[in-house]
Design a protein around this motif. Structure first.
Motif, PDB file in Angstrom:
ATOM      1  N   ASP A 179       0.826  -1.210   0.000  1.00 47.67           N
ATOM      2  CA  ASP A 179       0.000   0.000   0.000  1.00 47.67           C
ATOM      3  C   ASP A 179       0.864   1.265   0.000  1.00 47.67           C
ATOM      4  OD1 ASP A 179       0.995  -0.205   2.561  1.00 47.67           O
ATOM      5  OD2 ASP A 179      -0.902   0.277   3.558  1.00 47.67           O
ATOM      6  N   ASN A 180       1.958   1.227  -0.767  1.00 46.29           N
ATOM      7  CA  ASN A 180       2.817   2.405  -0.890  1.00 46.29           C
ATOM      8  C   ASN A 180       1.993   3.556  -1.455  1.00 46.29           C
ATOM      9  OD1 ASN A 180       4.658   4.386  -1.948  1.00 46.29           O
ATOM     10  ND2 ASN A 180       6.284   2.849  -1.935  1.00 46.29           N
ATOM     11  N   PRO A 181       1.843   4.666  -0.723  1.00 42.20           N
ATOM     12  CA  PRO A 181       0.960   5.742  -1.188  1.00 42.20           C
ATOM     13  C   PRO A 181       1.440   6.403  -2.477  1.00 42.20           C
ATOM     14  CG  PRO A 181       2.253   6.454   0.707  1.00 42.20           C
ATOM     15  CD  PRO A 181       2.466   4.974   0.580  1.00 42.20           C
ATOM     16  N   ASP A 182       2.726   6.296  -2.788  1.00 36.99           N
ATOM     17  CA  ASP A 182       3.261   6.898  -4.001  1.00 36.99           C
ATOM     18  C   ASP A 182       3.375   5.919  -5.163  1.00 36.99           C
ATOM     19  OD1 ASP A 182       3.670   9.391  -2.712  1.00 36.99           O
ATOM     20  OD2 ASP A 182       5.524   8.611  -1.822  1.00 36.99           O
ATOM     21  N   TYR A 183       3.296   4.610  -4.866  1.00 36.87           N
ATOM     22  CA  TYR A 183       3.559   3.628  -5.907  1.00 36.87           C
ATOM     23  C   TYR A 183       2.483   2.554  -6.008  1.00 36.87           C
ATOM     24  CZ  TYR A 183       6.200   0.514  -8.942  1.00 36.87           C
ATOM     25  OH  TYR A 183       6.601  -0.272  -9.993  1.00 36.87           O
ATOM     26  N   GLY A 184       1.906   2.183  -4.876  1.00 38.00           N
ATOM     27  CA  GLY A 184       0.951   1.077  -4.872  1.00 38.00           C
ATOM     28  C   GLY A 184       1.617  -0.195  -4.384  1.00 38.00           C
ATOM     29  N   ASP A 185       1.379  -1.304  -5.068  1.00 37.86           N
ATOM     30  CA  ASP A 185       1.952  -2.594  -4.702  1.00 37.86           C
ATOM     31  C   ASP A 185       3.386  -2.660  -5.231  1.00 37.86           C
ATOM     32  OD1 ASP A 185       2.628  -5.260  -4.280  1.00 37.86           O
ATOM     33  OD2 ASP A 185       0.635  -6.003  -4.825  1.00 37.86           O
ATOM     34  N   GLU A 186       4.352  -2.666  -4.314  1.00 38.08           N
ATOM     35  CA  GLU A 186       5.756  -2.629  -4.716  1.00 38.08           C
ATOM     36  C   GLU A 186       6.229  -3.919  -5.373  1.00 38.08           C
ATOM     37  OE1 GLU A 186       7.186   0.386  -1.109  1.00 38.08           O
ATOM     38  OE2 GLU A 186       7.894  -1.695  -1.181  1.00 38.08           O
ATOM     39  N   ARG A 187       5.486  -5.001  -5.212  1.00 35.99           N
ATOM     40  CA  ARG A 187       5.881  -6.253  -5.858  1.00 35.99           C
ATOM     41  C   ARG A 187       5.837  -6.118  -7.376  1.00 35.99           C
ATOM     42  NH1 ARG A 187       1.605 -10.087  -3.022  1.00 35.99           N
ATOM     43  NH2 ARG A 187       0.363  -8.260  -3.626  1.00 35.99           N
ATOM     44  N   ASN A 188       4.933  -5.298  -7.850  1.00 33.64           N
ATOM     45  CA  ASN A 188       4.832  -5.016  -9.287  1.00 33.64           C
ATOM     46  C   ASN A 188       5.782  -3.867  -9.616  1.00 33.64           C
ATOM     47  OD1 ASN A 188       3.987  -4.822 -11.938  1.00 33.64           O
ATOM     48  ND2 ASN A 188       2.145  -3.668 -11.431  1.00 33.64           N
ATOM     49  N   PHE A 189       7.099  -4.155  -9.585  1.00 31.55           N
ATOM     50  CA  PHE A 189       8.075  -3.067  -9.611  1.00 31.55           C
ATOM     51  C   PHE A 189       8.648  -2.777 -10.990  1.00 31.55           C
ATOM     52  CE2 PHE A 189      10.549  -6.902  -8.479  1.00 31.55           C
ATOM     53  CZ  PHE A 189      11.602  -6.842  -9.379  1.00 31.55           C
ATOM     54  N   MET A 190       8.239  -3.516 -12.003  1.00 32.75           N
ATOM     55  CA  MET A 190       8.714  -3.249 -13.354  1.00 32.75           C
ATOM     56  C   MET A 190       7.541  -2.844 -14.233  1.00 32.75           C
ATOM     57  SD  MET A 190      10.826  -5.705 -15.966  1.00 32.75           S
ATOM     58  CE  MET A 190      11.777  -5.003 -17.310  1.00 32.75           C
TER      59      MET A 190
END
Length: 406
Positions: free
Chosen positions: A109-120
Motif C-alpha cells: 500500500d505504498n501511497p506513491d507507488y501502490g503494490d511494490e511487488r509489481n516493480f517493473m
C-alpha cells in the motif's frame, strides 16, 4: 513388584516456517520416546504423541509461542505470483507496519507507488502512453522501462543491486502471452535475497522485431546525490547487475528509487517495384504494350521503410527470352546522386549491382534499358530481386508485343 511406570516425552523443536519461500525454517516435528510395554499405555502414548505433534505443527505455522518473536507478526503472506509477473511468493507489509530487517519491494500500500511487488513497468513514450505491465509494440516507437526499488526495512541493505535483460529479437507473437522482459532487485542481507518482475511485449506486426537500447538512457533516479547518475549498461544487463544506493552506488540502500532506460522497437522493412515504359515516354507502368524491336526503359525502385539501416543493397534481374539488356545503360539515383550516376557494371542480369547503404526512410532508383523481340501478343515478364541483410523481395513487370489478335 510394581509395574513399570509409563512416560512419554517429546524431543525436538518446531521452528517457525517461512512460507514466503526461503530455505530457512524447516519443521522439525517432535520425536516421541516411549517407556513401557502395556497396550493401554501405548494407546495413551500415541494420543500424547499426536497432541505433541499437532501442537508443534500449530506453533510452527502460526508463529505463536515461538522464541523467534519479530516485527512481522502483522505481515501477511502473499498470494501466488500475479499476472503482473512478480516473484517469489513472500511476506508483504503495509506502510504502518514495516520490518526492522532489510526487505525489498514488499509493501502493498505504498501511497506513491501502490503494490511494490509489481516493480517493473513500461510505457510508450512515442505515443504518450501510460505505465503498464503489457504492451503491443509499434515499429520505430520508443519505450521507457522503469525498475522500482525500495528497502522497506529499518536496517540498510548490503550489496543492493538491480539488473535486467530483454529479448533482442521478437518473432510475431503466436498467442496472447507475448515475450517477457525481466528485471531483478536484490541484496545480500535482504529477505528474500532477490525478487523479480517482468513486463510483456507483444509483436503483432507480422514480422520479426528487434529491441535496441537507446544510448545514454539508462540512469538512476533517487532522492539522494546519486540521482541522475548514468549506470553501466554492461553491468545492468549482465549477470551481476549494477550496485544501487542513495548518494553513491555502494549497495547501501535505505530508501527508494528507480532505474530508468529506453528501448527502441526496431524492424527491418522495405518495398520494391519493377516498372517499365517505352523509351521516350513519360508514364511508368507495370505492364506496357510495345512493338517487336522497341527499346524499353526499366525502373527499379527501393524504399527502406524500416527502422534499421540496410547495407550493401543489391539489385539483380532475370530477363526472359526476347528481352536483351542494352550494354552500359544502367544508372542509379539516390540521396548521394540526386541527378543520377552512370554505372559501368552490366552485372544487373548476373551477380547483381550493389547500390550502396541506406538508412531508414532512404530510397533509390535503378534504371536500365532492354530491347524486346517477339511474336505478336507475346508476354515478356522480367523478375527483379532486391537482396538485403534482412531478406529479399521480388517484383515483376511485363512487356506485351503488340498484335491485332491480342
Amino acid at each position: 513388584m510394581s509395574e513399570p511406570g509409563f512416560r512419554a516425552r517429546a524431543e525436538g523443536i518446531a521452528r517457525q516456517v517461512n512460507i514466503g519461500g526461503d530455505h530457512t525454517g524447516d519443521i522439525n516435528l517432535p520425536t516421541v520416546v516411549y517407556h513401557g510395554l502395556r497396550p493401554v499405555a501405548l494407546v495413551v502414548a500415541m494420543a500424547l504423541a499426536v497432541s505433541a505433534i499437532a501442537g508443534g505443527a500449530w506453533f510452527a505455522l502460526s508463529g505463536k509461542g515461538s522464541d523467534e518473536t519479530h516485527e512481522d507478526v502483522r505481515a501477511s503472506v502473499s498470494d501466488q505470483p500475479s499476472k503482473t509477473g512478480w516473484f517469489p511468493d513472500r511476506q508483504t507489509h503495509t506502510e504502518g507496519h514495516l520490518p526492522e530487517y532489510p526487505v525489498l519491494n514488499s509493501v502493498i500500500d505504498n501511497p506513491d507507488y501502490g503494490d511494490e511487488r509489481n516493480f517493473m513497468r513500461i510505457r510508450d513514450t512515442t505515443s504518450g502512453g501510460r505505465w503498464t505491465d503489457s504492451i503491443e509494440l509499434v515499429r520505430g516507437h520508443e519505450y521507457e522501462v522503469a525498475v522500482f526499488f525500495r528497502n522497506d526495512g529499518a536496517r540498510s541493505t548490503d550489496f543492493a543491486y538491480a539488473r535486467a535483460d530483454f529479448p533482442r529479437d521478437l518473432l510475431e507473437s503466436s498467442d496472447d502471452t507475448g515475450y517477457r522482459m525481466y528485471s531483478y532487485v536484490g541484496a545480500s542481507n535482504a529477505k528474500p535475497s532477490r525478487v523479480q518482475d517482468y513486463v510483456e511485449l507483444k509483436n503483432r506486426t507480422g514480422g520479426t522485431m528487434g529491441m535496441r537500447l537507446k544510448p545514454g538512457s539508462a540512469r538512476l533516479q533517487t532522492s539522494g546525490k546519486a540521482d541522475g547518475v548514468l549506470i553501466d549498461v554492461d553491468d545492468f544487463f549482465g549477470p551481476e547487475g549494477v550496485r544501487l544506493g542513495q548518494d553513491s552506488l555502494d549497495g547501501k540502500l535505505s530508501g527508494s528509487g528507480r532505474v530508468l532506460y529506453t528501448v527502441v522497437a526496431d524492424q527491418p522493412a522495405f518495398e520494391v517495384e519493377n516498372m517499365a515504359r517505352i523509351d521516350g515516354n513519360k508514364e511508368w507502368r507495370y505492364e506496357v504494350t510495345a512493338n517487336s524491336g522497341d527499346i524499353i526503359e526499366v525502373e527499379l525502385s527501393y524504399d527502406n521503410t524500416g527502422t534499421v539501416a540496410q547495407n550493401d543493397v543489391v539489385w539483380k534481374i532475370k530477363l526472359p527470352s526476347g528481352m536483351k539488356l542494352i550494354p552500359n545503360s544502367t544508372s542509379v539515383k539516390n540521396g548521394n546522386n540526386p541527378d543520377g550516376l552512370k554505372l559501368v557494371s552490366n552485372e544487373i542480369t548476373g551477380i547483381g549491382v550493389n547500390i550502396g547503404n541506406y538508412d531508414p526512410n532512404a530510397n533509390a532508383l535503378l534504371f536500365f534499358k532492354v530491347q524486346v523481340e517477339g511474336l505478336p501478343c507475346t508476354a515478356l515478364t522480367s523478375i527483379a530481386t532486391l537482396d538485403t541483410d534482412n531478406g529479399s523481395k521480388s517484383a515483376e513487370a511485363t512487356v506485351r508485343i503488340a498484335g491485332q489478335q491480342c
